[in-house]
Design an enzyme around this catalytic site. Structure first.
Site, short mmCIF file in Angstrom:
data_model
loop_
_atom_site.label_atom_id
_atom_site.label_comp_id
_atom_site.label_asym_id
_atom_site.label_seq_id
_atom_site.Cartn_x
_atom_site.Cartn_y
_atom_site.Cartn_z
CB SER A 1 54.96 -5.69 35.14
OG SER A 1 55.76 -4.91 35.99
CG HIS B 1 55.56 -2.25 29.10
ND1 HIS B 1 55.73 -2.43 30.46
CD2 HIS B 1 56.79 -2.39 28.54
CE1 HIS B 1 57.01 -2.66 30.71
NE2 HIS B 1 57.67 -2.65 29.56
CG HIS C 1 63.87 -2.57 36.18
ND1 HIS C 1 64.18 -3.76 36.80
CD2 HIS C 1 62.54 -2.62 35.91
CE1 HIS C 1 63.09 -4.51 36.89
NE2 HIS C 1 62.08 -3.84 36.36
#
Length: 535
Positions: free
Chosen positions: A112, A173, A341
């Site tokens: 990401s 993030h 995940h």
């Protein structure tokens, strides 16, 4: 050969049984012809919107590959007591659709951080780094010096627009970080995560860059613990040691952010009560951090404590849209990826449905004529949609066609991940197992603690000014440049320059020029007449 002989009659039986599930109108060919005719006419009537985009509303479904998108569509319909397959998601209404290639410079399948740098900064880079080009190396502080790249959020801010980030993960993030940070490691959330060598070489953590780099008007998500000194008790979980502040430098970045906004109405909130009390009309800046780390999954969210992604999207837009020059807003459905995940399709699909609801709210609050809205994923996951489930069967259920080991399997499974459960060459019998619950982990072919990403292209959907630019198969970094071109931010200002050139050729422009010429001529004649009288 035995398995083949068994499967043919079973398959024939399924086909017969499946035929009874069709709706009556769908058995009439005119139903499908009429539907296609309406869709065709809508496409023929569509006109290009070549306006300059005042606003950019960018929705990013982290890990929302095509399979996730399709399965979530079915789930959304089934949650509304429909069969699901024919459901129209908000995303489905976007008229322009393309594909983006997701590989990073160094890996065939990306993460990401690399993808966020591509679609936000317009430059492909290496795995695990954010806001830095591919000359940088993962975890090597010195390599990021001079290789920093800026994002479309900064380009929009420099153009005078208001800017914001909304996420269901921590605001430090990978995805949100790429809008404002430059880091050789996406994992350097606070200074406690920085290696000693990185500190010596002058690198700073992502949380400190959140308040020190670009002046962001709205910041909504999680990540409180990266903002406060080590040991600081969390206001929501004071007894939880793992929720306490992590910073070793003693800085309270929340307090620092508030001091930077002196003279402005800047609100910091951490719960829904205070969040609901924020008046967008009287708020210049908002920082809302609802969890120490990532937000809770939507189905586990306490609606009294934490707002939904649709609610946070609405608040952000209402604050940002006060700017007459417009805004840029990134909204990330970040926990779609995290559920995948964990091998938990239930959670991933429900997160996607919540994400689609936020998109609907965004469209409701903005005008298509002036707002470019883009929806895309950064990468996919190895989620498979398989078997021969009947029409309307639960997307989280089991295929009626059993495997050759005479055991059932779920419609959704993973190529790898924690769901690998083969023992002594045999997989578990799930006949008496409920697969529709939020904690069920789908079977996986290869054992891994966490499901990996997958590398296929992802969908890009767009509507609004210059949305037709988002067509075809493109490199992922193209997205940032196309959005910037549509809104006339960043380095390429040709679109607004073209608008300036073409504006006088409109009827109003010609009439205005003619009126001005007529007035000037009238004034000259009057002056000449007055001069003649004097003579």
């Amino acid at each position: 050969m035995e398995s083949t002989r068994l499967s043919i009659p079973v398959l024939l039986l399924l086909l017969v049984l499946g035929s009874f599930s069709a709706k009556v109108e769908e058995e009439n060919p005119e139903f499908w012809r009429s539907q296609a005719k309406q869709s065709l006419q809508a496409a023929l009537d569509r006109k290009l919107n070549t306006n300059v985009a005042k606003n950019i509303l960018f929705f990013l479904g982290d890990g929302m590959g095509i399979t996730t998108y399709t399965a979530a569509r079915i789930l959304k319909g089934q949650l509304q007591n429909q069969s699901g397959e024919e459901t129209v998601m908000t995303m489905d209404t976007f008229p322009n659709v393309g594909l983006a290639k997701t590989y990073s410079v160094d890996f065939q399948i990306p993460d990401s951080a690399a993808t966020a740098t591509a679609y936000l900064c317009g430059v492909k880079t290496n795995l695990n780094i954010v806001g830095v080009n591919a000359a940088a190396r993962n975890g090597i502080c010195k390599s990021q010096k001079g290789n920093e790249v800026t994002s479309i959020l900064k380009w929009a801010k420099d153009a005078g627009k208001s800017v914001g980030i909304v996420t269901t993960t921590r605001v430090q993030h990978a995805t949100p970080a790429a809008t404002y940070a430059h880091s050789a490691s996406r994992s350097w959330y606070s200074d406690a995560d920085l290696p000693a060598a990185a500190k010596v070489d002058g690198c700073t953590d992502i949380a400190s860059q959140l308040i020190g780099n670009t002046d962001i008007d709205v910041i909504i998500g999680g990540g409180r613990k990266y903002m406060t000194p080590q040991g600081t008790k969390d206001p929501e979980y004071p007894r939880d040691y793992f929720s306490r502040g992590e910073r070793k430098d003693g800085r309270n970045l929340i307090n620092e952010w508030q001091k930077l906004k002196i003279g402005k109405v800047a609100r910091y909130v951490w719960n829904k009560t205070d969040f609901d009390a924020v008046d967008p009309e009287n708020t210049d800046y908002l920082m809302a951090l609802f969890e120490p780390g990532d937000l809770r999954f939507d189905v586990e969210r306490d609606p009294k404590m934490d707002p939904s992604i649709a609610e946070t999207t609405e608040k952000a837009i209402r604050i940002l849209q006060k700017n007459p020059r417009g805004f840029f807003l990134l909204v990330e459905g970040g926990r779609i990826d995290q559920a995948h995940h964990d091998g938990r399709a239930y959670m991933a699909l429900h997160e996607t449905v919540a994400f689609d609801n936020a998109i609907a709210k965004g469209l409701e609050l903005t005008k298509e004529a002036e707002t470019l809205t883009v929806v895309m994923a950064d990468h996919s996951h190895p989620l498979t949609f398989n078997g021969f489930p009947f029409r309307g069967q639960s997307i989280l259920g089991k295929s009626p066609l059993w495997a050759t080991d005479m055991k059932p399997y779920t419609t959704l499974m993973y190529g790898n991940g924690p769901g690998h459960k083969i023992v002594n060459g045999k997989r578990p019998d799930i006949r008496n197992v409920t697969t529709k619950g939020k904690d069920y982990v789908q079977l996986a072919a290869v054992p891994l603690q966490s499901t990996t990403h997958s590398g296929e292209d992802v969908a890009v959907l767009a509507r609004g000014p210059m949305a037709h630019l988002f067509q075809g198969v493109q490199e992922q970094n193209y997205i940032a440049h196309a959005m910037a071109y549509a809104a006339c931010v960043g380095a390429d200002l040709r679109h607004c320059q073209e608008q300036e050139i073409t504006r006088p050729t409109s009827t109003d422009g010609l009439n205005g020029a003619a009126s001005a010429s007529s007035a000037l001529l009238s004034s000259l004649l009057s002056a000449l007449l007055a001069l003649t009288v004097l003579i």
